[in-house]
Design a protein around this motif. Sequence first.
Motif, PDB file in Angstrom:
ATOM      1  N   LYS A  50       0.765  -1.178  -0.220  1.00  0.00           N
ATOM      2  CA  LYS A  50      -0.004  -0.109  -0.151  1.00  0.00           C
ATOM      3  C   LYS A  50       0.815   1.233   0.034  1.00  0.00           C
ATOM      4  N   ASP A  51       0.408   2.310  -0.809  1.00  0.00           N
ATOM      5  CA  ASP A  51       1.079   3.441  -0.645  1.00  0.00           C
ATOM      6  C   ASP A  51       2.568   3.519  -1.081  1.00  0.00           C
ATOM      7  N   ASN A  88      -4.823   1.313  -3.864  1.00  0.00           N
ATOM      8  CA  ASN A  88      -4.467   2.295  -4.658  1.00  0.00           C
ATOM      9  C   ASN A  88      -4.803   2.075  -5.964  1.00  0.00           C
ATOM     10  N   LEU A  89      -4.814   0.869  -6.626  1.00  0.00           N
ATOM     11  CA  LEU A  89      -4.910   0.637  -8.011  1.00  0.00           C
ATOM     12  C   LEU A  89      -6.410   0.668  -8.502  1.00  0.00           C
ATOM     13  N   TYR A  90      -7.315   0.176  -7.511  1.00  0.00           N
ATOM     14  CA  TYR A  90      -8.648  -0.117  -7.796  1.00  0.00           C
ATOM     15  C   TYR A  90      -9.116   1.390  -7.961  1.00  0.00           C
ATOM     16  N   GLY A  91      -9.989   1.481  -9.437  1.00  0.00           N
ATOM     17  CA  GLY A  91     -10.559   2.643  -9.886  1.00  0.00           C
ATOM     18  C   GLY A  91      -9.765   3.920 -10.371  1.00  0.00           C
ATOM     19  N   THR A  92      -8.442   3.459 -10.341  1.00  0.00           N
ATOM     20  CA  THR A  92      -7.276   4.502 -10.898  1.00  0.00           C
ATOM     21  C   THR A  92      -6.596   3.777 -11.986  1.00  0.00           C
ATOM     22  N   ILE A  93      -5.658   3.131 -11.842  1.00  0.00           N
ATOM     23  CA  ILE A  93      -4.626   2.239 -12.819  1.00  0.00           C
ATOM     24  C   ILE A  93      -5.429   1.237 -13.071  1.00  0.00           C
ATOM     25  N   ALA A  94      -6.311   0.524 -12.424  1.00  0.00           N
ATOM     26  CA  ALA A  94      -7.110  -0.476 -12.709  1.00  0.00           C
ATOM     27  C   ALA A  94      -8.637   0.067 -12.636  1.00  0.00           C
ATOM     28  N   LYS A  95      -9.133   0.268 -13.675  1.00  0.00           N
ATOM     29  CA  LYS A  95     -10.565   0.940 -13.416  1.00  0.00           C
ATOM     30  C   LYS A  95     -11.522   0.144 -12.700  1.00  0.00           C
ATOM     31  N   GLN A  96     -11.892  -1.163 -13.129  1.00  0.00           N
ATOM     32  CA  GLN A  96     -13.058  -1.702 -12.322  1.00  0.00           C
ATOM     33  C   GLN A  96     -12.681  -3.215 -12.523  1.00  0.00           C
ATOM     34  N   PRO A  97     -11.597  -3.731 -11.727  1.00  0.00           N
ATOM     35  CA  PRO A  97     -11.046  -5.180 -11.962  1.00  0.00           C
ATOM     36  C   PRO A  97     -11.860  -6.050 -10.853  1.00  0.00           C
ATOM     37  N   THR A  98     -11.743  -7.223 -11.311  1.00  0.00           N
ATOM     38  CA  THR A  98     -12.244  -8.118 -10.247  1.00  0.00           C
ATOM     39  C   THR A  98     -11.192  -8.505  -9.344  1.00  0.00           C
ATOM     40  N   ILE A  99     -11.369  -8.535  -8.155  1.00  0.00           N
ATOM     41  CA  ILE A  99     -10.353  -8.981  -7.208  1.00  0.00           C
ATOM     42  C   ILE A  99     -10.282 -10.255  -6.794  1.00  0.00           C
ATOM     43  N   TRP A 100      -9.498 -11.481  -7.126  1.00  0.00           N
ATOM     44  CA  TRP A 100      -9.576 -12.491  -6.640  1.00  0.00           C
ATOM     45  C   TRP A 100      -8.511 -12.976  -5.638  1.00  0.00           C
ATOM     46  N   LYS A 101      -9.137 -13.855  -4.884  1.00  0.00           N
ATOM     47  CA  LYS A 101      -8.092 -14.423  -3.445  1.00  0.00           C
ATOM     48  C   LYS A 101      -8.940 -15.702  -3.150  1.00  0.00           C
ATOM     49  N   HIS A 102      -8.028 -16.659  -2.585  1.00  0.00           N
ATOM     50  CA  HIS A 102      -8.491 -17.586  -1.790  1.00  0.00           C
ATOM     51  C   HIS A 102      -9.150 -17.290  -0.504  1.00  0.00           C
ATOM     52  N   LYS A 103      -9.984 -17.977   0.191  1.00  0.00           N
ATOM     53  CA  LYS A 103     -10.343 -17.809   1.617  1.00  0.00           C
ATOM     54  C   LYS A 103      -9.398 -18.093   2.468  1.00  0.00           C
ATOM     55  N   ARG A 104      -9.115 -17.725   3.673  1.00  0.00           N
ATOM     56  CA  ARG A 104      -8.232 -17.968   4.668  1.00  0.00           C
ATOM     57  C   ARG A 104      -8.655 -19.086   5.479  1.00  0.00           C
ATOM     58  N   SER A 105     -10.173 -19.386   5.552  1.00  0.00           N
ATOM     59  CA  SER A 105     -10.790 -20.543   6.051  1.00  0.00           C
ATOM     60  C   SER A 105     -11.991 -20.725   5.333  1.00  0.00           C
ATOM     61  N   SER A 110     -15.244 -12.728   5.059  1.00  0.00           N
ATOM     62  CA  SER A 110     -14.799 -11.332   5.065  1.00  0.00           C
ATOM     63  C   SER A 110     -13.157 -11.218   5.668  1.00  0.00           C
ATOM     64  N   ASP A 111     -12.574 -12.197   5.232  1.00  0.00           N
ATOM     65  CA  ASP A 111     -11.219 -11.996   5.620  1.00  0.00           C
ATOM     66  C   ASP A 111     -10.312 -11.131   5.433  1.00  0.00           C
ATOM     67  N   VAL A 112     -10.642 -10.547   4.319  1.00  0.00           N
ATOM     68  CA  VAL A 112      -9.472  -9.039   3.844  1.00  0.00           C
ATOM     69  C   VAL A 112     -10.566  -8.039   3.899  1.00  0.00           C
ATOM     70  N   GLU A 113     -10.066  -6.849   4.973  1.00  0.00           N
ATOM     71  CA  GLU A 113     -10.864  -5.598   4.685  1.00  0.00           C
ATOM     72  C   GLU A 113     -10.379  -4.649   3.827  1.00  0.00           C
ATOM     73  N   LEU A 114     -11.060  -4.617   2.777  1.00  0.00           N
ATOM     74  CA  LEU A 114     -10.876  -3.724   1.589  1.00  0.00           C
ATOM     75  C   LEU A 114     -11.904  -2.559   1.548  1.00  0.00           C
ATOM     76  N   PRO A 115     -11.436  -1.441   1.470  1.00  0.00           N
ATOM     77  CA  PRO A 115     -12.469  -0.447   1.621  1.00  0.00           C
ATOM     78  C   PRO A 115     -13.633  -0.543   0.520  1.00  0.00           C
ATOM     79  N   SER A 116     -14.880  -0.140   0.738  1.00  0.00           N
ATOM     80  CA  SER A 116     -15.837  -0.064  -0.442  1.00  0.00           C
ATOM     81  C   SER A 116     -15.398   1.096  -1.575  1.00  0.00           C
ATOM     82  N   PRO A 117     -15.958   0.617  -2.649  1.00  0.00           N
ATOM     83  CA  PRO A 117     -16.618  -0.293  -2.996  1.00  0.00           C
ATOM     84  C   PRO A 117     -15.799  -1.612  -3.649  1.00  0.00           C
ATOM     85  N   ILE A 118     -14.577  -1.855  -3.197  1.00  0.00           N
ATOM     86  CA  ILE A 118     -13.904  -3.056  -3.477  1.00  0.00           C
ATOM     87  C   ILE A 118     -14.385  -4.373  -2.926  1.00  0.00           C
ATOM     88  N   GLN A 119     -14.675  -5.214  -3.728  1.00  0.00           N
ATOM     89  CA  GLN A 119     -15.304  -6.709  -3.248  1.00  0.00           C
ATOM     90  C   GLN A 119     -14.232  -7.861  -3.749  1.00  0.00           C
TER      91      GLN A 119
END
Length: 295
Positions: A50-51, A88-105, A110-119
């Motif tokens: 970040k940043d 930093n990338l969402y909505g700027t360098i990456a306009k509206q990407p799908t963010i993919w990650k595996h669950k921690r359990s 909700s295992d990762v706290e990303l600010p709205s509207p990132i899902q």
Amino acid sequence: MAAVIPAITKLSNRIIRVLGCNPGQMTLQGTNTYLVGTGRNRILIDAGDKDVPEYQKHLSDVVQSENVNIEHILITHWHHDHIGGVENLYGTIAKQPTIWKHKRSPEDESDVELPSPIQTSWLSDGQEIKVEGATLKVHHTPGHTTDHVVLTLLEENILFSGDCILGEGTAVFEDLYTYMKSLNKILELKPSFIYPGHGNIVEDPIPKIKYYIAHRNQREQQILEVLKNNVGKAFNEMDLVKIIYVETPEALWPAAAFNVNHHLSKLTKERKVKCVNIEGENKWQYASESTNCNL
């Protein structure tokens, strides 16, 4: 000394590496992020920390010069130097990407706290994500973290290894048992090259993977030998690090102690060592049967 990794490297017509510009003891020269595909829409593997304006500028320059859109961001695991840059990338360098990650359990929604509207969209073992010129297959490889995945680029038999295998040195892990299973899973994939989350490309991956497996087995044997040769004495993790990791820089001893703790936890479960509590501190001895510790 490891070869210097440039800020931007076009590795093939399908892959551009952008260095995260976050060097450190654990990140080496920085986190490697990879832009994958040949068409307008591309996949970004990991998003750096970040940043970090320098990284954001380099990635922005690549997106503009290649005239591409980041359609997907695939995160190998939850550590901040891999997922932190999403904000930093969402909505700027990456306009509206799908963010993919595996669950921690399995139960964690909700295992990762990303600010709205990132899902976050959840990855699954064996899933394939495609863009023009690139098909990435997901392999769940827990151990470094519970959510860790590696990705195979099917068109070139390249493995993006995240932090499971590094370009130099060895990796830390949360759970040794699952980490060893994941290393063997990667070995069975027989990749032609490994593009790691940190460090340079591994151009001869099979010996590297086998070394990782042998190295962990060797460390386990070294721990057992120290305890076996000092029957009746009790050692904590750092005691063992100072005896076993004599060639490791002292700044890395805490990370080494972290790994030793997981070896000890595994060996305790296997009743090869016993855990004793001395004045409120867990220590270990060689034994045929183990007692319980709050590990």
